[in-house]
Design an enzyme around this catalytic site. Sequence first.
Site, PDB file in Angstrom:
ATOM      1  N   ASN A 431       0.839  -1.192   0.000  1.00  0.00           N
ATOM      2  CA  ASN A 431       0.000   0.000   0.000  1.00  0.00           C
ATOM      3  C   ASN A 431       0.878   1.247   0.000  1.00  0.00           C
ATOM      4  O   ASN A 431       1.595   1.505   0.968  1.00  0.00           O
ATOM      5  CB  ASN A 431      -0.906   0.030   1.233  1.00  0.00           C
ATOM      6  CG  ASN A 431      -1.632   1.366   1.368  1.00  0.00           C
ATOM      7  OD1 ASN A 431      -2.620   1.612   0.698  1.00  0.00           O
ATOM      8  ND2 ASN A 431      -1.123   2.257   2.212  1.00  0.00           N
ATOM      9  N   GLU A 432       0.878   1.973  -1.105  1.00  0.00           N
ATOM     10  CA  GLU A 432       1.475   3.309  -1.249  1.00  0.00           C
ATOM     11  C   GLU A 432       2.990   3.354  -1.089  1.00  0.00           C
ATOM     12  O   GLU A 432       3.563   4.434  -0.935  1.00  0.00           O
ATOM     13  CB  GLU A 432       0.810   4.308  -0.293  1.00  0.00           C
ATOM     14  CG  GLU A 432      -0.662   4.541  -0.628  1.00  0.00           C
ATOM     15  CD  GLU A 432      -1.324   5.641   0.201  1.00  0.00           C
ATOM     16  OE1 GLU A 432      -0.688   6.147   1.149  1.00  0.00           O
ATOM     17  OE2 GLU A 432      -2.481   5.993  -0.104  1.00  0.00           O
ATOM     18  N   ASP A 433       3.668   2.213  -1.157  1.00  0.00           N
ATOM     19  CA  ASP A 433       5.126   2.256  -1.052  1.00  0.00           C
ATOM     20  C   ASP A 433       5.766   2.897  -2.278  1.00  0.00           C
ATOM     21  O   ASP A 433       6.825   3.526  -2.175  1.00  0.00           O
ATOM     22  CB  ASP A 433       5.680   0.840  -0.834  1.00  0.00           C
ATOM     23  CG  ASP A 433       5.324   0.294   0.543  1.00  0.00           C
ATOM     24  OD1 ASP A 433       4.600   0.987   1.280  1.00  0.00           O
ATOM     25  OD2 ASP A 433       5.760  -0.824   0.869  1.00  0.00           O
TER      26      ASP A 433
END
Length: 845
Positions: A431-433
């Site tokens: 998630n959103e890395d």
Amino acid sequence: MSKLQQFPLSKGWSFRDSEDTSEDAWMPVPVVPSVVHQDLQANSKLKDPYIGFNELEARWVNEKSWTYKTVFQKPAAPAGSCIVLAFDGLDTFAKVKLDGNVILENDNMFLARRVDVTKALEAEGDHVLEIDFDCAFLRAKELRKQDPKHNWASFNGDPSRLSVRKAQYHWGWDWGPVLMTAGIWRDVRLEVYSARVADLWTEVQLASDHQSAQVTAFAEVESVHSGSHRACFTLSLHGQEIAREEIGVTENGTAKATFDVKEPSLWWPHGYGDATLYEVSVSLRKEQEELHKVSKKFGIRTAEVVQRPDKHGKSFFFRVNGVDIFCGGSCWIPADNLLPSITAERYRKWIELMVHGRQVMIRVWGGGIYEDNSFYDACDELGVLVWQDFMFGCGNYPTWPNLLESIRKESVYNVRRLRHHPSIVIWVGNNEDYQVQEQAGLTYNYEDKDPESWLKTDFPARYIYEKLLPEVVQEFSPSTFYHPGSPWGDGKTTSDPTVGDMHQWNVWHGTQEKYQIFDTLGGRFNSEFGMEAFPHMSTIDYFVENEADKYPQSHVLDFHNKADGHERRIATYLVENLRTATDLETHIYLTQVVQAETMMFGYRGWRRQWGDERHCGGALLWQLNDCWPTISWAIVDYFLRPKPAFYAVARVLNPIAVGVRREHHDWSVTHAQPPKTSKFELWVASSRQQEVQGTVELRFLSVNTGLEVRERIVHENVSIVPNGTTNLIVDGLIDHRVHSEPHVLAARIWVDGQLVARDVDWPQPFKYLDLSDRGLEIKKISESEDEQTLLISTQKPVKCLVFEEREGVRISDSAMDIVPGDDQRVTIKGLKPGDAPLKYKFLGQ
């Protein structure tokens, strides 16, 4: 030979602060699984951290180490059998000692661990099991210090969390507290067996015409001694056995059986068909004695993500059993900070709410946990698709060799554990890395395809998402689609609206755009977007103890909203759109109106775009739920009380939904000058698989009088496009010089003589409208033991009629727009004769 026996170790535990070695430091543990905060509360050593400022008073727990202990008797173990100590989950740094000897060291919360203790338990009588849980908060800081060269870029929580395989939200998030749990958070037991089925799974091949399917069942067997074991596989449907095959177990401990299923009953997401589940069982036998039996349910279905070039860029949508599915749904965070407190019943209630809200997909977010089996069971049974993140969130994770090995074991374990669930249709790397990579300016060259070189860059985590995880999914669940991250699209900028999925936060965060234009901001699949709203007053009453604190800007209310800058964001959207209020109950309601409108504008437009060559493949709002009583983006609060947005989304996701909207006029940048003319559009969105005929009506009703200000428009015998959008008016015109008074556009659609959907478009902003004196009337027209039906009518248009949410009561609809000449019915279940009627509120009341 012995049949597998299980001995749960759920009772008889005690615990203490590891530094306090006095004998009277031990405190009883009511039951395991548990985490230390629960056990401290049970011993009156900790107040409920969810109330008031108690989270701060619980912070001392975060920096402590804890020891748990139990005494058990050696179970009877027949000759030729082994004894295994099995942990389904230890949180997190755990040193396990049996009779003083270390038998296991754990550093990953997401792994199950098994230890053969046969020799350790040779002595009869009592044995002492002790587990030291080292402080994860301090260990993480130590690990970070050991690698100062790594770029620890992250959003939310302390960056050191990236070094530890523990639920990342435990370090605090922009919707949750900092509660660093420790403990035996999943089941622990002793197992005695001579042989066992270690794993059972299926691979399904469904014929393109859906008239037949081949089901291959695989079993992995562990045995203490070599010998001739046999595996008896059975296939069942609705409790009836439909096929059976017995086969010998190979020398390497495997067995498989293939079943041909004629005219299979397929598994479908709800709204598209039945979520049919088959059951496969394997009985492990030796000399006709059953040693172990395992059963798992699975579905016969196909699922794919369709990515193909088109006029908008490259598509991203889901196809199940050959049918394109617009995936309207929500993102899911853990439903509690104290995870063992979530029961199977509570999980099911959450998924039942999804179905009640016509949401077809839930996204298990990567900063939480790989969920409990009961969560996925509920999704399987109720027909809810699962988007499953791997547990990486908002950071640049290090890739030390020992950490990579732990991640590999974690991913293998969880993919194997969950691969039989037909609800899971996608695995996603993080998630959103990749957003962290962009914002921190870390190295990312999509054209570089050498994984070893990625490890040498300042963004080594790419190796996890584009090498390690996809290989695990390919090996253990090859039919499930893998996506490197969320958001992600072919290595392009994560905000690229033409490819992959995107998180659209320019409403609320970012540029703080008007929510009325949300549909213009989306991409191919909108996997995050949101708007905050207060929970209902009954929830606030739970965590705000002092009546003097019950005002909108009180310290305790701000403390329970963890989002940075929430004050100015909430205020901005309220002031731009509504007449503000200072009393708490009205303020709560106004924030809920804004959230409901935001979700409606986004979903309504994106669903319409589905019909434009799958321009938008789905929308997963942030977020469905809360992990504690709080003020957040959730559309259902911690106590499962839906906010108005829940109902607004449900209406937009109706199988057949009518939509009407006038073009956006941004009053805030035109000195509030009204437009001379406005364009409007009218359309129908349908998820039906067949064309249907409908009648669509559009009325123009004065806000001030309730009268029609111009002739209504009626489209009869309209052919509604299956699984798409039917545009009826794309260039409608309102001349405000002729029709000067504010009026709503009220649309309805009938199919087969039944009114199936409504939509009402209002002049914006609401703050310019006088919505008092509506002439609203609510009558009870029927009542039974636990159900009432209300008839709602009005003389003038009513905006967002919201009913009270009460424990044990379910409302068929709420947050409704009511217009003259269109009486609506609401069914209330769980309200008994003699109970006080539900309170209600509408805008301008």
